[in-house]
Design a protein around this motif. Sequence first.
Motif, PDB file in Angstrom:
ATOM      1  N   HIS A  53      -7.850  22.026  -8.783  1.00 28.73           N
ATOM      2  CA  HIS A  53      -7.827  21.170  -7.599  1.00 28.73           C
ATOM      3  C   HIS A  53      -6.487  20.448  -7.524  1.00 28.73           C
ATOM      4  CE1 HIS A  53      -9.724  18.746 -10.838  1.00 28.73           C
ATOM      5  NE2 HIS A  53      -8.995  17.770 -10.352  1.00 28.73           N
ATOM      6  N   ARG A  54      -6.152  20.064  -6.326  1.00 26.90           N
ATOM      7  CA  ARG A  54      -4.865  19.436  -6.075  1.00 26.90           C
ATOM      8  C   ARG A  54      -4.969  17.930  -6.301  1.00 26.90           C
ATOM      9  NH1 ARG A  54      -1.588  19.760  -0.299  1.00 26.90           N
ATOM     10  NH2 ARG A  54       0.295  18.671  -0.967  1.00 26.90           N
ATOM     11  N   ASN A  55      -4.174  17.418  -7.211  1.00 26.94           N
ATOM     12  CA  ASN A  55      -4.163  15.991  -7.508  1.00 26.94           C
ATOM     13  C   ASN A  55      -2.929  15.340  -6.891  1.00 26.94           C
ATOM     14  OD1 ASN A  55      -6.463  16.307  -8.931  1.00 26.94           O
ATOM     15  ND2 ASN A  55      -5.647  15.635 -10.899  1.00 26.94           N
ATOM     16  N   THR A  56      -3.137  14.291  -6.128  1.00 26.40           N
ATOM     17  CA  THR A  56      -2.040  13.629  -5.438  1.00 26.40           C
ATOM     18  C   THR A  56      -1.617  12.348  -6.153  1.00 26.40           C
ATOM     19  OG1 THR A  56      -2.865  14.461  -3.316  1.00 26.40           O
ATOM     20  CG2 THR A  56      -1.306  12.627  -3.238  1.00 26.40           C
ATOM     21  N   TYR A  57      -0.334  12.165  -6.310  1.00 29.49           N
ATOM     22  CA  TYR A  57       0.200  10.895  -6.789  1.00 29.49           C
ATOM     23  C   TYR A  57       1.563  10.697  -6.132  1.00 29.49           C
ATOM     24  CZ  TYR A  57       3.371  13.357 -10.022  1.00 29.49           C
ATOM     25  OH  TYR A  57       4.355  14.144 -10.561  1.00 29.49           O
ATOM     26  N   PHE A  58       2.056   9.470  -6.155  1.00 32.05           N
ATOM     27  CA  PHE A  58       3.344   9.229  -5.514  1.00 32.05           C
ATOM     28  C   PHE A  58       4.337   8.602  -6.498  1.00 32.05           C
ATOM     29  CE2 PHE A  58       0.976   5.298  -4.745  1.00 32.05           C
ATOM     30  CZ  PHE A  58       1.922   4.301  -4.923  1.00 32.05           C
ATOM     31  N   TYR A  59       5.577   8.557  -6.077  1.00 29.17           N
ATOM     32  CA  TYR A  59       6.636   8.018  -6.929  1.00 29.17           C
ATOM     33  C   TYR A  59       6.526   6.495  -6.934  1.00 29.17           C
ATOM     34  CZ  TYR A  59      11.315   6.891  -8.639  1.00 29.17           C
ATOM     35  OH  TYR A  59      12.360   6.375  -9.355  1.00 29.17           O
ATOM     36  N   ALA A  60       5.640   5.984  -7.785  1.00 24.36           N
ATOM     37  CA  ALA A  60       5.291   4.569  -7.805  1.00 24.36           C
ATOM     38  C   ALA A  60       6.459   3.627  -8.123  1.00 24.36           C
ATOM     39  CB  ALA A  60       4.148   4.339  -8.788  1.00 24.36           C
ATOM     40  N   PRO A  61       7.395   3.983  -9.020  1.00 21.67           N
ATOM     41  CA  PRO A  61       8.444   3.023  -9.376  1.00 21.67           C
ATOM     42  C   PRO A  61       9.245   2.501  -8.186  1.00 21.67           C
ATOM     43  CG  PRO A  61       8.396   4.808 -10.962  1.00 21.67           C
ATOM     44  CD  PRO A  61       7.469   5.194  -9.849  1.00 21.67           C
ATOM     45  N   LYS A  62       9.341   3.280  -7.129  1.00 19.44           N
ATOM     46  CA  LYS A  62      10.111   2.844  -5.969  1.00 19.44           C
ATOM     47  C   LYS A  62       9.363   1.807  -5.142  1.00 19.44           C
ATOM     48  CE  LYS A  62      12.506   4.673  -1.868  1.00 19.44           C
ATOM     49  NZ  LYS A  62      12.842   5.893  -1.099  1.00 19.44           N
ATOM     50  N   PHE A  63       8.037   1.769  -5.282  1.00 20.33           N
ATOM     51  CA  PHE A  63       7.237   0.970  -4.352  1.00 20.33           C
ATOM     52  C   PHE A  63       6.363  -0.098  -4.989  1.00 20.33           C
ATOM     53  CE2 PHE A  63       7.840   5.235  -2.581  1.00 20.33           C
ATOM     54  CZ  PHE A  63       8.486   4.929  -1.399  1.00 20.33           C
ATOM     55  N   LEU A  64       6.151  -0.046  -6.303  1.00 14.37           N
ATOM     56  CA  LEU A  64       5.233  -0.990  -6.923  1.00 14.37           C
ATOM     57  C   LEU A  64       5.948  -2.031  -7.778  1.00 14.37           C
ATOM     58  CD1 LEU A  64       2.131   1.072  -8.121  1.00 14.37           C
ATOM     59  CD2 LEU A  64       2.558  -0.041  -5.919  1.00 14.37           C
ATOM     60  N   LYS A  65       5.418  -3.260  -7.731  1.00 18.36           N
ATOM     61  CA  LYS A  65       5.868  -4.331  -8.616  1.00 18.36           C
ATOM     62  C   LYS A  65       5.054  -4.273  -9.905  1.00 18.36           C
ATOM     63  CE  LYS A  65       6.792  -8.283  -6.710  1.00 18.36           C
ATOM     64  NZ  LYS A  65       6.650  -9.571  -5.995  1.00 18.36           N
ATOM     65  N   PRO A  66       5.494  -4.921 -10.967  1.00 15.99           N
ATOM     66  CA  PRO A  66       4.747  -4.902 -12.230  1.00 15.99           C
ATOM     67  C   PRO A  66       3.358  -5.532 -12.138  1.00 15.99           C
ATOM     68  CG  PRO A  66       7.009  -5.584 -12.602  1.00 15.99           C
ATOM     69  CD  PRO A  66       6.812  -5.564 -11.121  1.00 15.99           C
ATOM     70  N   THR A  67       3.069  -6.199 -11.031  1.00 21.11           N
ATOM     71  CA  THR A  67       1.737  -6.755 -10.779  1.00 21.11           C
ATOM     72  C   THR A  67       0.826  -5.735 -10.097  1.00 21.11           C
ATOM     73  OG1 THR A  67       2.619  -7.615  -8.701  1.00 21.11           O
ATOM     74  CG2 THR A  67       2.560  -9.132 -10.587  1.00 21.11           C
ATOM     75  N   LEU A  68       1.369  -4.539  -9.829  1.00 21.03           N
ATOM     76  CA  LEU A  68       0.717  -3.459  -9.073  1.00 21.03           C
ATOM     77  C   LEU A  68       0.633  -3.764  -7.584  1.00 21.03           C
ATOM     78  CD1 LEU A  68      -2.094  -2.234 -11.510  1.00 21.03           C
ATOM     79  CD2 LEU A  68       0.213  -1.329 -11.169  1.00 21.03           C
ATOM     80  N   GLN A  69       1.422  -4.724  -7.136  1.00 18.08           N
ATOM     81  CA  GLN A  69       1.518  -5.012  -5.704  1.00 18.08           C
ATOM     82  C   GLN A  69       2.487  -4.050  -5.028  1.00 18.08           C
ATOM     83  OE1 GLN A  69       2.449  -9.237  -6.600  1.00 18.08           O
ATOM     84  NE2 GLN A  69       1.236  -9.681  -4.762  1.00 18.08           N
ATOM     85  N   PHE A  70       2.212  -3.742  -3.780  1.00 18.50           N
ATOM     86  CA  PHE A  70       3.085  -2.921  -2.953  1.00 18.50           C
ATOM     87  C   PHE A  70       4.269  -3.788  -2.544  1.00 18.50           C
ATOM     88  CE2 PHE A  70       3.488  -0.553   1.329  1.00 18.50           C
ATOM     89  CZ  PHE A  70       4.310   0.406   0.763  1.00 18.50           C
TER      90      PHE A  70
END
Length: 439
Positions: free
Chosen positions: A310-327
């Motif tokens: 099955h196809r698993n989706t993820y994105f390049y999080a380092p560009k968009f997330l803060k260390p608090t997991l906030q966008f």
Amino acid sequence: MEKVKIIGGGLAGAEAAWQLAKRKIPVEIYEMRPQVMTPVHKTEYLAELVCSNSFKSTEITNASGLLKEEMRRLDSLVLKVAEETKVPAGVALAVDRELFAKKVQQILMENPYVTIIREEVKKIPSDGVVIVATGPLTSSDFAQYLTEILDTDSLYFYDAVSPIIYADSINFEKVYSASRYGKGEEAYLNCPMNEEEYKRFVNELINADVVESHFPGEEKYFEGCLPIEILARRGIDTLRYGPMKPVGLPDPKTGKEPYAVVQLRPENIQKTLYSMVGFQTRLKFQEQRRVFRLIPGLENAEFARYGVMHRNTYFYAPKFLKPTLQFAKDERIFFAGQVIGVEGYMESASMGIIAGINAARLYKGKPLIILPHTTMIGALIGYVTTKVPVKNFQPMNANFGILTPLDMPVKDRKMRNRLYAERALRDLEDMIRRFAINI
């Protein structure tokens, strides 16, 4: 009171909801199943497990074991239910997958602060605190929406699930019970192979027909979860030193280690089902029956579930997330789970814990927490929030290599891992105390 909205009712979403509800913050969980199903989910239950039923090691000197202990100290719902629905698996924590999902859902449904809404969300709500935990099987509409708000193409990898076999179709005269090096209870069934049997099996495996991708040329396999046939093509001995290694598993009939071993792990408490450990695959169904029946003890195996891709989706999080997991573009939005680039059940769930805690703190006007990289959870968050070249960003499991190095180098691996674990738990307890995290 305004409700926090959680998009996705998987492990991360369930953990986030639990952390908010225990702090008496009203939550709405939006889960698209059963109205919209995925290629691999079979039920409508929250926190349904679609791959293995194992949460890996419980030993503190193992990265997975340390991760669980950190989660336990942060009052993890997933870990609590897993321990209540566990099945024998040596030093690993494995669960009866149906009982596990049922119980997680029941606990959340009975909580007065939780509302479960069965509908597909196609966009992030424009107001209020939101946690996006859509998981690796994000719907196509929401995935397309993510590519628009992230201003980049979504990255993804393909995952595979192992076949499950009915216990009454196993030839128990040819298999034996044992856990590697005798650790824990003898939970695994072991199918021993001699050299001739092994080489024939590998040859048939690498020449078997596979299901072609619907997205030709786009397969990006996660190195830690490669299909068994891909591993086999890397060399005749690759499987014998990987998922089929016989080390620590002497056959009681001979007193010696076999040339190779296929391990079977119980899938439920009744031990009526067994999964093939490390045998994720994209072989066609008829080929799975033909090739896997070459394994001693599985000559007449009947499959309760075939392995599938099955196809698993993820994105390049380092560009968009803060260390608090906030966008970073909108701090009322949190992301959690495998969609941000962690790989594994407990890894995903642990991201839900932190997203839930920080969403609750944002809701109540408290300072948000950032766990140190000396902790396993903090190191995983550091991995998905620290910028690296896009082409090098791949999903990450818990492992000691991502932790902040020890002040003094230690050569002995077991001692080094123990020191890592002791430091991690010490630093986590300090964070819990200083920020009153569990209140």
